[in-house]
Write a protein that holds these residues in place. Sequence first.
Motif, PDB file in Angstrom:
ATOM      1  N   GLY A 164       0.796  -1.224   0.000  1.00 12.34           N
ATOM      2  CA  GLY A 164       0.000   0.000   0.000  1.00 12.34           C
ATOM      3  C   GLY A 164       0.827   1.272   0.000  1.00 12.34           C
ATOM      4  N   ASP A 277       0.420   7.599  -1.114  1.00 12.22           N
ATOM      5  CA  ASP A 277       0.003   6.219  -1.379  1.00 12.22           C
ATOM      6  C   ASP A 277      -0.630   5.608  -0.120  1.00 12.22           C
ATOM      7  OD1 ASP A 277      -0.342   3.719  -2.434  1.00 12.22           O
ATOM      8  OD2 ASP A 277       1.763   3.320  -2.830  1.00 12.22           O
ATOM      9  N   ALA A 278       0.084   5.715   1.009  1.00 11.18           N
ATOM     10  CA  ALA A 278      -0.439   5.144   2.258  1.00 11.18           C
ATOM     11  C   ALA A 278      -1.765   5.815   2.631  1.00 11.18           C
ATOM     12  CB  ALA A 278       0.586   5.318   3.377  1.00 11.18           C
ATOM     13  N   SER A 280      -3.948   7.154   0.623  1.00  7.61           N
ATOM     14  CA  SER A 280      -5.048   6.767  -0.271  1.00  7.61           C
ATOM     15  C   SER A 280      -5.657   5.451   0.195  1.00  7.61           C
ATOM     16  CB  SER A 280      -4.584   6.696  -1.730  1.00  7.61           C
ATOM     17  OG  SER A 280      -3.711   5.618  -1.934  1.00  7.61           O
ATOM     18  N   THR A 281      -4.809   4.514   0.596  1.00  3.16           N
ATOM     19  CA  THR A 281      -5.308   3.233   1.106  1.00  3.16           C
ATOM     20  C   THR A 281      -6.106   3.466   2.393  1.00  3.16           C
ATOM     21  OG1 THR A 281      -3.326   2.210   0.184  1.00  3.16           O
ATOM     22  CG2 THR A 281      -4.579   0.893   1.772  1.00  3.16           C
TER      23      THR A 281
END
Length: 335
Positions: A164, A277-278, A280-281
């Motif tokens: 993730g 990125d983290a 968004s998860t």
Amino acid sequence: MKKCVVILLLLLLPLSGCAVQNEPARAECFAMDTFISMQAYGKNAEAALSRCTQELTRLERLLSISSAEGDIGRVNAANGEPVALSAQTAALLGTALAVSAETDGAFDPTVYPLVSLWGFYGDEPRVPSQAALDEARASVDWRKVSLAGGVVTLPAGAKLDFGGIAKGYAGDALKAVLREENVTSAWLSLGGNVAVLGEKPDGSAWRIGIRDPLDESAVIGSVEARDVSIVTAGGYQRNFTQDGKTYHHIIDPKTGLPAESGLLSVTVIAPDGARADALSTALFVMGTQRALALWRSDRSFAAIFVESNGDILYTENAAFSPSNISKSKMAKFVE
Ligand code: AMP
Ligand code: MG
């Protein structure tokens, strides 16, 4: 007549000069389970992209769960013993744990036992039994990760999964390589992650289309971007169907089940690609209301949400222009 020719020449020179400069160097490869496409501008661009391809191979080895000699592979084989990490992996784990803390564990880099149980690492994903879920859940807890002086210790049975966050981080690492090579303008696409370096060679912002989660050939709109990462997490990206129900790869660590928070996708825009990125998860797990509460308390990132009924919400700092189709649905600006 002579005057006209001179003016014409003056007009043509910068245009033709631009045309040469505007032709990007391109490279494509498959790494980190993802098709990667890169475009860079400037005279050193080709050599810089070839270094980027090597960097991707290195990062894949370092961060993948399936590379026994990489950092994550060594941590996952340690069974409770301390493991010394490279400075890069230690910093990335620090970023991961910081996002876990700010999202109350919606992002959890120790989610490995759950993702493995659902079969998302192999070819045959399936719905696990409740007993197996309960057992796996007991080994998932970011608060039990001890990281000090570049050495990590996990409880026996716990394992890391950087799926993730790794692609967002790779975008940052590639941008660092490009900067070292004096490239000031580039566009990188790694699965649902886009990272842009600088702006377009003509001085305008990059325009990044945001995919419609219900239609892979359509966009819900576009974002104007300079020096940021634009990362989308969506249930459409990886899933399987069993007994008529679809299960996707983003797991709510609290339940052990694929997150059902009323969202089809979340896009996060931030300067730090790993954090984007983290986040968004995490925001996908949290759902719109909790995600917006976090955004209102912070505002260091921007976000675009597509809800299950197709409604779109975007934060006022997203530089987002909804497409005409989105406008005819509901695209709502959030302050
Ligand atoms: P992304 O596509 O960035 O949302 O990441 C999804 C991937 O991250 C999955 O394939 C898993 O490997 C991992 N993952 C799933 N759920 C979580 C979670 N709640 N926290 C951290 N990583 C997760
Ligand atoms: Mg992510």
